[in-house]
Scaffold this motif. Structure first.
Motif, short mmCIF file in Angstrom:
data_model
loop_
_atom_site.label_atom_id
_atom_site.label_comp_id
_atom_site.label_asym_id
_atom_site.label_seq_id
_atom_site.Cartn_x
_atom_site.Cartn_y
_atom_site.Cartn_z
N TYR A 1 11.59 6.12 1.56
CA TYR A 1 10.69 6.76 0.60
C TYR A 1 9.40 7.14 1.32
CZ TYR A 1 13.30 5.47 -3.64
OH TYR A 1 14.23 5.35 -4.62
N PRO A 2 8.94 8.37 1.21
CA PRO A 2 7.69 8.73 1.86
C PRO A 2 6.51 7.94 1.30
CG PRO A 2 8.38 10.46 0.33
CD PRO A 2 9.51 9.49 0.42
N ASN A 3 5.59 7.59 2.18
CA ASN A 3 4.36 6.89 1.82
C ASN A 3 4.58 5.43 1.40
OD1 ASN A 3 2.63 9.33 2.04
ND2 ASN A 3 3.83 10.00 0.27
N ARG A 4 5.77 4.89 1.65
CA ARG A 4 6.08 3.51 1.23
C ARG A 4 6.64 2.70 2.41
NH1 ARG A 4 7.07 2.63 -4.01
NH2 ARG A 4 6.45 0.51 -3.50
N LYS B 1 -0.05 12.40 -3.14
CA LYS B 1 0.68 13.67 -3.09
C LYS B 1 -0.07 14.81 -3.78
CE LYS B 1 5.36 11.80 -2.80
NZ LYS B 1 6.70 11.76 -3.42
N GLY B 2 -1.20 14.49 -4.41
CA GLY B 2 -1.92 15.53 -5.13
C GLY B 2 -1.19 16.00 -6.37
N MET B 3 -0.49 15.09 -7.02
CA MET B 3 0.27 15.40 -8.24
C MET B 3 -0.32 14.62 -9.41
SD MET B 3 4.10 15.07 -6.57
CE MET B 3 4.98 15.37 -8.11
N THR B 4 0.09 14.96 -10.60
CA THR B 4 -0.30 14.17 -11.76
C THR B 4 0.65 12.98 -11.89
OG1 THR B 4 1.13 15.33 -13.32
CG2 THR B 4 -1.08 16.25 -12.94
N PRO B 5 0.17 11.87 -12.46
CA PRO B 5 1.07 10.74 -12.70
C PRO B 5 2.28 11.13 -13.54
CG PRO B 5 -1.20 10.04 -12.95
CD PRO B 5 -1.23 11.54 -12.82
N GLU C 1 19.92 9.91 -6.88
CA GLU C 1 20.45 11.02 -6.08
C GLU C 1 19.43 11.50 -5.06
OE1 GLU C 1 21.11 13.69 -9.35
OE2 GLU C 1 23.26 13.36 -9.28
N ASN C 2 18.16 11.43 -5.44
CA ASN C 2 17.10 11.99 -4.63
C ASN C 2 15.99 10.97 -4.49
OD1 ASN C 2 15.05 13.44 -3.44
ND2 ASN C 2 14.57 14.64 -5.26
N PRO C 3 15.90 10.29 -3.34
CA PRO C 3 14.92 9.23 -3.21
C PRO C 3 13.48 9.70 -3.04
CG PRO C 3 16.10 9.52 -1.17
CD PRO C 3 16.74 10.42 -2.16
N ASP C 4 13.25 10.99 -2.94
CA ASP C 4 11.89 11.53 -2.84
C ASP C 4 11.56 12.21 -4.14
OD1 ASP C 4 9.46 12.55 -2.15
OD2 ASP C 4 10.21 14.02 -0.75
N PRO C 5 10.90 11.52 -5.09
CA PRO C 5 10.67 12.08 -6.43
C PRO C 5 9.91 13.41 -6.37
CG PRO C 5 10.14 9.76 -6.38
CD PRO C 5 10.32 10.19 -4.95
N LYS C 6 10.51 14.40 -6.94
CA LYS C 6 9.87 15.72 -7.04
C LYS C 6 10.24 16.30 -8.41
CE LYS C 6 10.29 16.98 -2.10
NZ LYS C 6 11.13 15.89 -1.62
N VAL C 7 9.47 17.28 -8.82
CA VAL C 7 9.81 18.03 -10.00
C VAL C 7 9.70 19.51 -9.69
CG1 VAL C 7 9.13 16.27 -11.65
CG2 VAL C 7 7.43 17.86 -10.83
N PRO D 1 0.81 -1.22 0.00
CA PRO D 1 0.00 0.00 0.00
C PRO D 1 0.85 1.27 0.00
CG PRO D 1 0.00 -1.01 2.17
CD PRO D 1 0.73 -1.96 1.27
N THR D 2 0.29 2.32 -0.55
CA THR D 2 0.93 3.63 -0.56
C THR D 2 0.08 4.58 0.28
OG1 THR D 2 1.81 3.25 -2.78
CG2 THR D 2 1.73 5.54 -2.02
N ALA D 3 0.61 5.02 1.40
CA ALA D 3 -0.13 5.90 2.31
C ALA D 3 0.82 6.45 3.36
CB ALA D 3 -1.27 5.13 3.00
N ARG D 4 0.40 7.52 4.00
CA ARG D 4 1.16 8.03 5.14
C ARG D 4 1.15 6.98 6.24
NH1 ARG D 4 -1.98 13.58 6.08
NH2 ARG D 4 -3.65 12.00 6.03
N VAL D 5 2.18 6.98 7.08
CA VAL D 5 2.31 5.92 8.07
C VAL D 5 1.10 5.87 9.00
CG1 VAL D 5 3.62 7.31 9.73
CG2 VAL D 5 3.89 4.81 9.69
N GLU D 6 0.53 7.04 9.33
CA GLU D 6 -0.62 7.03 10.24
C GLU D 6 -1.89 6.48 9.58
OE1 GLU D 6 -0.27 11.48 8.94
OE2 GLU D 6 1.03 9.70 9.19
N ASP D 7 -1.87 6.42 8.24
CA ASP D 7 -3.02 5.88 7.51
C ASP D 7 -2.78 4.47 6.99
OD1 ASP D 7 -4.36 8.35 7.80
OD2 ASP D 7 -3.32 9.17 6.05
#
Length: 261
Positions: free
Chosen positions: A147-150, A202-206, A255-261, A93-99
């Motif tokens: 990795y966040p949410n993983r 994350k509220g992002m587009t795929p 280099e960056n394990p938290d994918p961002k753009v 599952p992909t979710a915040r740890v509290e969820d």
């Protein structure tokens, strides 16, 4: 052009979750290197689509009774095993740890970590008896970074690396090597599902999440199942005879394990 890797005649390889994805690519790469192939999978339809020249069995990699029965069959038909590719896994599952649902956490650890443990548990006596063998465990760059949410996937894949290092120390005196491959973002249906869930969380587009994974590597690229498979063949080959206890990333250098753009 680089010469293809070849394996000793009659080399025997078992690949769990070997009927599709990375496992299928591993099976094809080992077959190209001259190995005898045994694939185990829970997907009977995918197994049926494998070449008739491969040994196949429907096996839940995290069910000890089924794994034990599979190794009994391998012993009866092959008399031994040269390479184990403990590749079975789920994204979890992909979710915040509290969820995060506990059942989802446990199922992810069960398949990814307990599945690798069971394969190694039953392969070890077989390899000890012949005084040789190679174990290739599929971890992930999630086993190298957080990795966040993983949370469940990262916990399981870190555990795979700890298991591998213990196997290398414990089995090395018996001529058995153990290594882990840590794929990054691998093209295919599983990662597309991860991307979709992560985008929602994350509220992002795929598309933005996908681009973020590539941007987080120095080579700005995803990898293919074939890239991972070639590393598995190398680690099983005589060319890697003194490579053991290593977690090797095939990821274009994260280099960056938290994918961002």
């Amino acid at each position: 052009m680089t010469a293809p890797i070849t394996l000793p005649a009659g080399h025997r390889v078992l690949i769990t979750a070997g009927a599709s994805g990375i496992g299928r690519a591993m099976a094809e790469a080992f077959a190209d290197a001259g190995a005898r192939i045994w694939v185990a999978d829970i997907d009977r339809e995918a197994l049926a689509a494998c070449p008739d020249s491969w040994q196949r069995c429907a096996t839940d990699a995290a069910d000890e009774a089924q794994v034990s029965a599979m190794f009994e069959e391998i012993g009866a038909l092959w008399g031994g095993l040269d390479t184990l590719c403990a590749n079975a896994g789920v994204a979890g599952p992909t979710a915040r740890v509290e969820d995060m649902p506990l059942d989802g956490f446990r199922d992810c650890v069960r398949v990814n970590l307990e599945g690798a443990f069971l394969a190694a548990k039953y392969a070890a006596p077989m390899m000890k008896a012949q005084g040789s063998g190679a174990m290739v465990l599929t971890s992930s760059t999630a086993g190298l970074y957080g990795y966040p949410n993983r949370a469940p996937y990262c916990a399981a894949k870190w555990g795979v690396i700890g298991l591998m290092k213990t196997l290398a120390m414990e089995l090395g005196p018996h001529g058995i090597r153990a290594n882990a491959i840590c794929p990054g973002a691998v093209e295919g249906p599983r990662m597309e599902g991860v991307v979709a869930r992560e985008a929602a969380a994350k509220g992002m587009t795929p598309e933005a999440v996908r681009a973020g994974y590539a941007a987080g590597t120095s080579m700005r690229s995803w990898v293919t199942a074939g890239d991972v498979a070639q590393m598995a063949v190398f680690l099983a080959s005589p060319a890697a005879r003194l490579v053991s206890g290593q977690a090797i990333a095939v990821d274009g250098h994260t280099e960056n394990p938290d994918p961002k753009v």
